[in-house]
Write a protein that holds these residues in place. Structure first.
Motif, PDB file in Angstrom:
ATOM      1  N   GLY A  81      -4.317   8.772  21.498  1.00 45.25           N
ATOM      2  CA  GLY A  81      -4.655   7.910  20.370  1.00 45.25           C
ATOM      3  C   GLY A  81      -5.556   6.743  20.723  1.00 45.25           C
ATOM      4  O   GLY A  81      -6.052   6.055  19.846  1.00 45.25           O
ATOM      5  N   GLN A  82      -5.773   6.535  21.998  1.00 45.72           N
ATOM      6  CA  GLN A  82      -6.602   5.410  22.422  1.00 45.72           C
ATOM      7  C   GLN A  82      -8.032   5.843  22.717  1.00 45.72           C
ATOM      8  O   GLN A  82      -8.809   5.095  23.271  1.00 45.72           O
ATOM      9  CB  GLN A  82      -5.976   4.774  23.666  1.00 45.72           C
TER      10      GLN A  82
ATOM     11  N   GLY B 213      -4.954   6.163  15.704  1.00 45.33           N
ATOM     12  CA  GLY B 213      -5.606   5.888  16.986  1.00 45.33           C
ATOM     13  C   GLY B 213      -6.473   4.655  16.883  1.00 45.33           C
ATOM     14  O   GLY B 213      -5.994   3.568  16.621  1.00 45.33           O
TER      15      GLY B 213
ATOM     16  N   ASP C  24       0.143   4.379  13.320  1.00 47.01           N
ATOM     17  CA  ASP C  24       0.259   5.137  14.557  1.00 47.01           C
ATOM     18  C   ASP C  24       1.657   4.899  15.104  1.00 47.01           C
ATOM     19  O   ASP C  24       2.275   3.871  14.816  1.00 47.01           O
ATOM     20  CB  ASP C  24      -0.802   4.721  15.572  1.00 47.01           C
TER      21      ASP C  24
ATOM     22  N   CYS D 231      -1.633   1.775  20.655  1.00 41.52           N
ATOM     23  CA  CYS D 231      -2.626   2.061  19.612  1.00 41.52           C
ATOM     24  C   CYS D 231      -2.615   0.989  18.531  1.00 41.52           C
ATOM     25  O   CYS D 231      -3.656   0.628  17.994  1.00 41.52           O
ATOM     26  CB  CYS D 231      -2.365   3.422  18.971  1.00 41.52           C
TER      27      CYS D 231
END
Length: 138
Positions: free
Chosen positions: A51-52, A83, A103, A108
């Motif tokens: 998600g980053q 994200g 998220d 995130c």
């Protein structure tokens, strides 16, 4: 570039990237490119970093929103597993009345808040923690 980590964990570097989406340039803080050994170490520790990152799918969705703003204009939009929030921020730029960026990963959420602020979207975008399948709506 920012980083986090400790002596016992690999350090993860972040960078601010600009993404051209139609007439807008969205800025998002994302994980910088990582060497393979660091990626494998994170995977072995089952550390979630997906998600980053800025995924091509989120950019394609943002471009779709740019080309068809009627999909979101005047509506409330929820982005699950946001994200970096590119698609949701594009929805806000395209005229969504409000956007919930969600998220399940705490890291995130910090990036999402930074990204919303960097793009001047605090009035339209709200960031909250929501894990898919969890109780309660975002």
């Amino acid at each position: 570039m920012a980083a986090y980590g400790s002596d016992s964990e690999p350090e993860i570097e972040y960078e601010d990237k600009a993404f051209a989406v139609g007439p807008w340039t969205l800025t998002a803080r994302v994980i910088a490119e990582l060497p393979l050994d660091v990626l494998f170490d994170l995977e072995n520790k089952r550390d979630e970093i997906s998600g980053q990152r800025a995924w091509p799918g989120s950019l394609l969705l943002a471009l779709t929103v740019d080309r068809k703003p009627e999909l979101v204009a005047g509506r409330t939009v929820v982005e699950l597993g946001a994200g970096g929030g590119l698609a949701g921020m594009a929805a806000a730029k395209a005229g969504a009345s409000s956007v919930a960026l969600t998220d399940g990963d705490a890291r995130c959420l910090g990036l999402l808040r930074d990204n919303v602020e960097a793009n001047g979207l605090k009035e339209t975008c709200a960031v909250s923690r929501y894990a898919w399948g969890g109780a309660g709506a975002p």
